[in-house]
Design an enzyme around this catalytic site. Structure first.
Site, PDB file in Angstrom:
ATOM      1  CE  LYS A 123      -1.721   2.105   3.494  1.00 52.63           C
ATOM      2  NZ  LYS A 123      -2.419   2.498   4.750  1.00 52.63           N
ATOM      3  CG  ASP A 141      -6.928   5.021   2.560  1.00 52.54           C
ATOM      4  OD1 ASP A 141      -8.007   4.678   2.010  1.00 52.54           O
ATOM      5  OD2 ASP A 141      -6.590   6.208   2.693  1.00 52.54           O
TER       6      ASP A 141
END
Length: 213
Positions: A123, A141
Protein backbone atom coordinates in the site's frame (compact mmCIF):
# COMPACT_ATOMS: atom_id res chain seq x y z
CA UNK A 1 -24.61 -6.69 -0.04
CA UNK A 2 -25.53 -6.23 -3.69
CA UNK A 3 -22.59 -5.72 -6.04
CA UNK A 4 -22.36 -2.85 -8.49
CA UNK A 5 -22.94 -3.79 -12.12
CA UNK A 6 -20.32 -3.01 -14.73
CA UNK A 7 -22.48 -0.14 -16.00
CA UNK A 8 -22.78 1.22 -12.47
CA UNK A 9 -19.01 0.91 -12.04
CA UNK A 10 -18.49 2.95 -15.19
CA UNK A 11 -20.86 5.65 -13.97
CA UNK A 12 -19.20 5.73 -10.56
CA UNK A 13 -15.82 6.07 -12.21
CA UNK A 14 -17.01 8.89 -14.45
CA UNK A 15 -18.47 10.78 -11.48
CA UNK A 16 -15.29 10.39 -9.44
CA UNK A 17 -13.22 11.74 -12.32
CA UNK A 18 -15.68 14.60 -12.83
CA UNK A 19 -15.68 15.67 -9.19
CA UNK A 20 -11.99 15.02 -8.48
CA UNK A 21 -10.19 15.62 -11.80
CA UNK A 22 -6.88 16.55 -10.19
CA UNK A 23 -7.02 14.85 -6.82
CA UNK A 24 -3.69 14.65 -5.00
CA UNK A 25 -2.51 13.70 -1.54
CA UNK A 26 -3.01 16.11 1.35
CA UNK A 27 0.41 15.24 2.74
CA UNK A 28 2.94 18.06 2.50
CA UNK A 29 6.23 17.13 0.83
CA UNK A 30 8.92 18.66 -1.40
CA UNK A 31 10.65 15.60 -2.81
CA UNK A 32 10.44 11.82 -3.06
CA UNK A 33 12.26 11.28 0.24
CA UNK A 34 9.82 13.50 2.12
CA UNK A 35 6.86 11.84 0.42
CA UNK A 36 8.00 8.35 1.39
CA UNK A 37 8.62 9.33 5.01
CA UNK A 38 5.25 11.10 5.20
CA UNK A 39 3.38 8.12 3.77
CA UNK A 40 5.16 5.79 6.20
CA UNK A 41 4.12 8.02 9.09
CA UNK A 42 0.53 8.25 7.83
CA UNK A 43 -0.21 4.56 8.43
CA UNK A 44 -3.05 4.54 10.99
CA UNK A 45 -2.46 8.25 11.50
CA UNK A 46 -4.17 11.24 9.91
CA UNK A 47 -2.51 13.33 7.20
CA UNK A 48 -3.25 16.39 9.31
CA UNK A 49 -1.21 14.97 12.19
CA UNK A 50 1.64 13.96 9.89
CA UNK A 51 1.78 17.47 8.43
CA UNK A 52 2.21 18.85 11.96
CA UNK A 53 5.11 16.48 12.61
CA UNK A 54 7.13 16.66 9.41
CA UNK A 55 8.38 20.30 9.34
CA UNK A 56 10.59 19.80 12.39
CA UNK A 57 11.44 16.25 11.31
CA UNK A 58 12.68 17.28 7.87
CA UNK A 59 14.54 20.28 9.26
CA UNK A 60 16.48 17.92 11.54
CA UNK A 61 16.81 15.06 9.03
CA UNK A 62 16.58 16.63 5.54
CA UNK A 63 17.97 13.68 3.57
CA UNK A 64 18.23 9.89 3.75
CA UNK A 65 21.84 10.34 4.83
CA UNK A 66 20.83 12.35 7.89
CA UNK A 67 18.00 9.96 8.75
CA UNK A 68 20.27 6.92 8.39
CA UNK A 69 22.50 8.39 11.11
CA UNK A 70 19.65 9.53 13.36
CA UNK A 71 19.61 8.87 17.07
CA UNK A 72 16.63 6.61 17.70
CA UNK A 73 15.47 8.38 20.86
CA UNK A 74 15.71 11.79 19.20
CA UNK A 75 13.70 10.54 16.23
CA UNK A 76 11.07 9.07 18.54
CA UNK A 77 10.75 12.42 20.31
CA UNK A 78 10.11 14.16 17.00
CA UNK A 79 7.34 11.76 15.92
CA UNK A 80 5.95 10.76 19.33
CA UNK A 81 2.50 12.24 18.61
CA UNK A 82 2.14 9.83 15.69
CA UNK A 83 0.54 6.43 16.25
CA UNK A 84 2.98 3.53 16.63
CA UNK A 85 5.89 5.98 16.77
CA UNK A 86 8.27 3.44 18.30
CA UNK A 87 8.08 0.99 15.40
CA UNK A 88 7.91 3.77 12.84
CA UNK A 89 11.10 5.36 14.17
CA UNK A 90 12.96 2.05 13.93
CA UNK A 91 11.69 1.43 10.40
CA UNK A 92 12.50 4.96 9.24
CA UNK A 93 16.13 4.60 10.24
CA UNK A 94 16.39 1.13 8.70
CA UNK A 95 14.74 2.39 5.52
CA UNK A 96 17.20 5.26 5.23
CA UNK A 97 20.16 3.00 5.92
CA UNK A 98 19.20 0.65 3.10
CA UNK A 99 18.61 3.58 0.76
CA UNK A 100 22.13 4.77 1.50
CA UNK A 101 23.72 1.32 1.27
CA UNK A 102 21.83 -0.03 -1.74
CA UNK A 103 20.58 2.95 -3.73
CA UNK A 104 23.31 5.54 -3.12
CA UNK A 105 20.96 7.79 -1.19
CA UNK A 106 18.25 7.90 -3.85
CA UNK A 107 14.75 6.66 -3.02
CA UNK A 108 13.89 3.99 -5.63
CA UNK A 109 10.70 4.55 -7.60
CA UNK A 110 10.12 0.87 -8.24
CA UNK A 111 7.45 -1.22 -6.51
CA UNK A 112 9.61 -4.23 -5.61
CA UNK A 113 12.52 -2.06 -4.47
CA UNK A 114 10.24 0.12 -2.35
CA UNK A 115 8.62 -2.92 -0.72
CA UNK A 116 12.13 -4.15 0.09
CA UNK A 117 12.60 -1.17 2.41
CA UNK A 118 11.80 -1.48 6.12
CA UNK A 119 8.29 -0.37 6.98
CA UNK A 120 7.15 -0.21 3.36
CA UNK A 121 4.37 -2.56 2.28
CA UNK A 122 2.48 -2.72 -0.98
CA UNK A 123 0.00 0.00 0.00
CA UNK A 124 2.75 2.44 0.95
CA UNK A 125 4.70 1.68 -2.22
CA UNK A 126 1.61 2.19 -4.36
CA UNK A 127 0.67 5.45 -2.66
CA UNK A 128 4.17 6.83 -3.25
CA UNK A 129 4.18 5.77 -6.91
CA UNK A 130 0.65 7.07 -7.47
CA UNK A 131 1.43 10.47 -6.01
CA UNK A 132 4.95 10.96 -7.35
CA UNK A 133 4.75 9.24 -10.74
CA UNK A 134 1.00 9.10 -11.43
CA UNK A 135 1.42 5.33 -11.72
CA UNK A 136 -1.65 3.41 -12.86
CA UNK A 137 -1.99 1.63 -9.54
CA UNK A 138 -4.63 1.35 -6.83
CA UNK A 139 -3.95 1.54 -3.11
CA UNK A 140 -6.56 0.74 -0.46
CA UNK A 141 -6.54 2.52 2.88
CA UNK A 142 -9.44 2.63 5.34
CA UNK A 143 -11.24 5.31 3.31
CA UNK A 144 -10.95 3.52 -0.02
CA UNK A 145 -11.94 0.22 1.61
CA UNK A 146 -15.07 1.76 3.12
CA UNK A 147 -16.09 3.56 -0.08
CA UNK A 148 -15.50 0.51 -2.26
CA UNK A 149 -17.72 -1.65 -0.06
CA UNK A 150 -20.50 0.89 0.36
CA UNK A 151 -20.68 1.34 -3.41
CA UNK A 152 -20.68 -2.39 -4.03
CA UNK A 153 -17.40 -2.26 -5.91
CA UNK A 154 -15.93 -5.00 -3.73
CA UNK A 155 -17.01 -7.44 -1.05
CA UNK A 156 -13.48 -8.60 -0.27
CA UNK A 157 -12.48 -8.88 3.35
CA UNK A 158 -8.91 -7.60 2.94
CA UNK A 159 -7.36 -4.44 1.55
CA UNK A 160 -5.26 -6.36 -0.97
CA UNK A 161 -8.23 -8.26 -2.36
CA UNK A 162 -10.21 -5.03 -2.49
CA UNK A 163 -7.32 -3.48 -4.42
CA UNK A 164 -7.52 -6.34 -6.92
CA UNK A 165 -11.28 -5.85 -7.33
CA UNK A 166 -10.95 -2.12 -7.95
CA UNK A 167 -8.06 -2.59 -10.37
CA UNK A 168 -10.09 -5.10 -12.37
CA UNK A 169 -13.21 -2.94 -12.38
CA UNK A 170 -11.59 0.37 -13.33
CA UNK A 171 -8.42 -0.70 -15.18
CA UNK A 172 -7.38 2.86 -16.15
CA UNK A 173 -7.13 6.22 -14.34
CA UNK A 174 -6.34 4.31 -11.16
CA UNK A 175 -4.07 7.00 -9.71
CA UNK A 176 -6.73 9.69 -9.87
CA UNK A 177 -9.43 7.28 -8.71
CA UNK A 178 -7.38 6.29 -5.66
CA UNK A 179 -6.88 9.90 -4.64
CA UNK A 180 -10.54 10.68 -5.34
CA UNK A 181 -11.78 7.80 -3.21
CA UNK A 182 -9.51 8.84 -0.34
CA UNK A 183 -10.84 12.41 -0.35
CA UNK A 184 -14.43 11.25 -0.86
CA UNK A 185 -14.14 8.84 2.05
CA UNK A 186 -12.45 11.42 4.25
CA UNK A 187 -14.94 14.23 3.78
CA UNK A 188 -18.22 12.80 2.43
CA UNK A 189 -18.51 9.03 2.85
CA UNK A 190 -17.21 9.19 6.41
CA UNK A 191 -17.16 6.21 8.75
CA UNK A 192 -19.44 8.02 11.19
CA UNK A 193 -22.18 10.40 10.07
CA UNK A 194 -21.56 10.18 6.32
CA UNK A 195 -22.97 13.11 4.35
CA UNK A 196 -25.44 10.99 2.39
CA UNK A 197 -27.95 13.71 1.60
CA UNK A 198 -25.52 15.74 -0.50
CA UNK A 199 -23.55 12.80 -1.92
CA UNK A 200 -23.11 12.80 -5.71
CA UNK A 201 -22.94 8.99 -5.62
CA UNK A 202 -26.07 8.50 -3.53
CA UNK A 203 -27.89 6.79 -6.39
CA UNK A 204 -25.21 4.09 -6.52
CA UNK A 205 -24.75 3.50 -2.80
CA UNK A 206 -25.66 -0.01 -1.64
CA UNK A 207 -25.84 0.92 2.04
CA UNK A 208 -27.86 4.15 2.02
CA UNK A 209 -30.81 2.45 3.70
CA UNK A 210 -28.70 1.83 6.80
CA UNK A 211 -28.21 5.56 7.37
CA UNK A 212 -30.62 8.15 8.63
CA UNK A 213 -30.38 10.91 6.04
Amino acid sequence: MKKATQKESEMIKALFLEHFPQAVTELNYRNLYELLVSVMLSAQCTDKRVNLITPALFERFPTPFHLAHANLDELKSLIHSCSFFNNKAINLIKMAQKVMETYDGEIPLDEKQLIGLAGVGQKTAHVVMIEYANANLMAVDTHVFRVAHRLGLSSAKTALKTEEDLTQRFKKDLATLHQAMVLFGRYTCKAINPLCENCFLKAYCKTTQSFKV
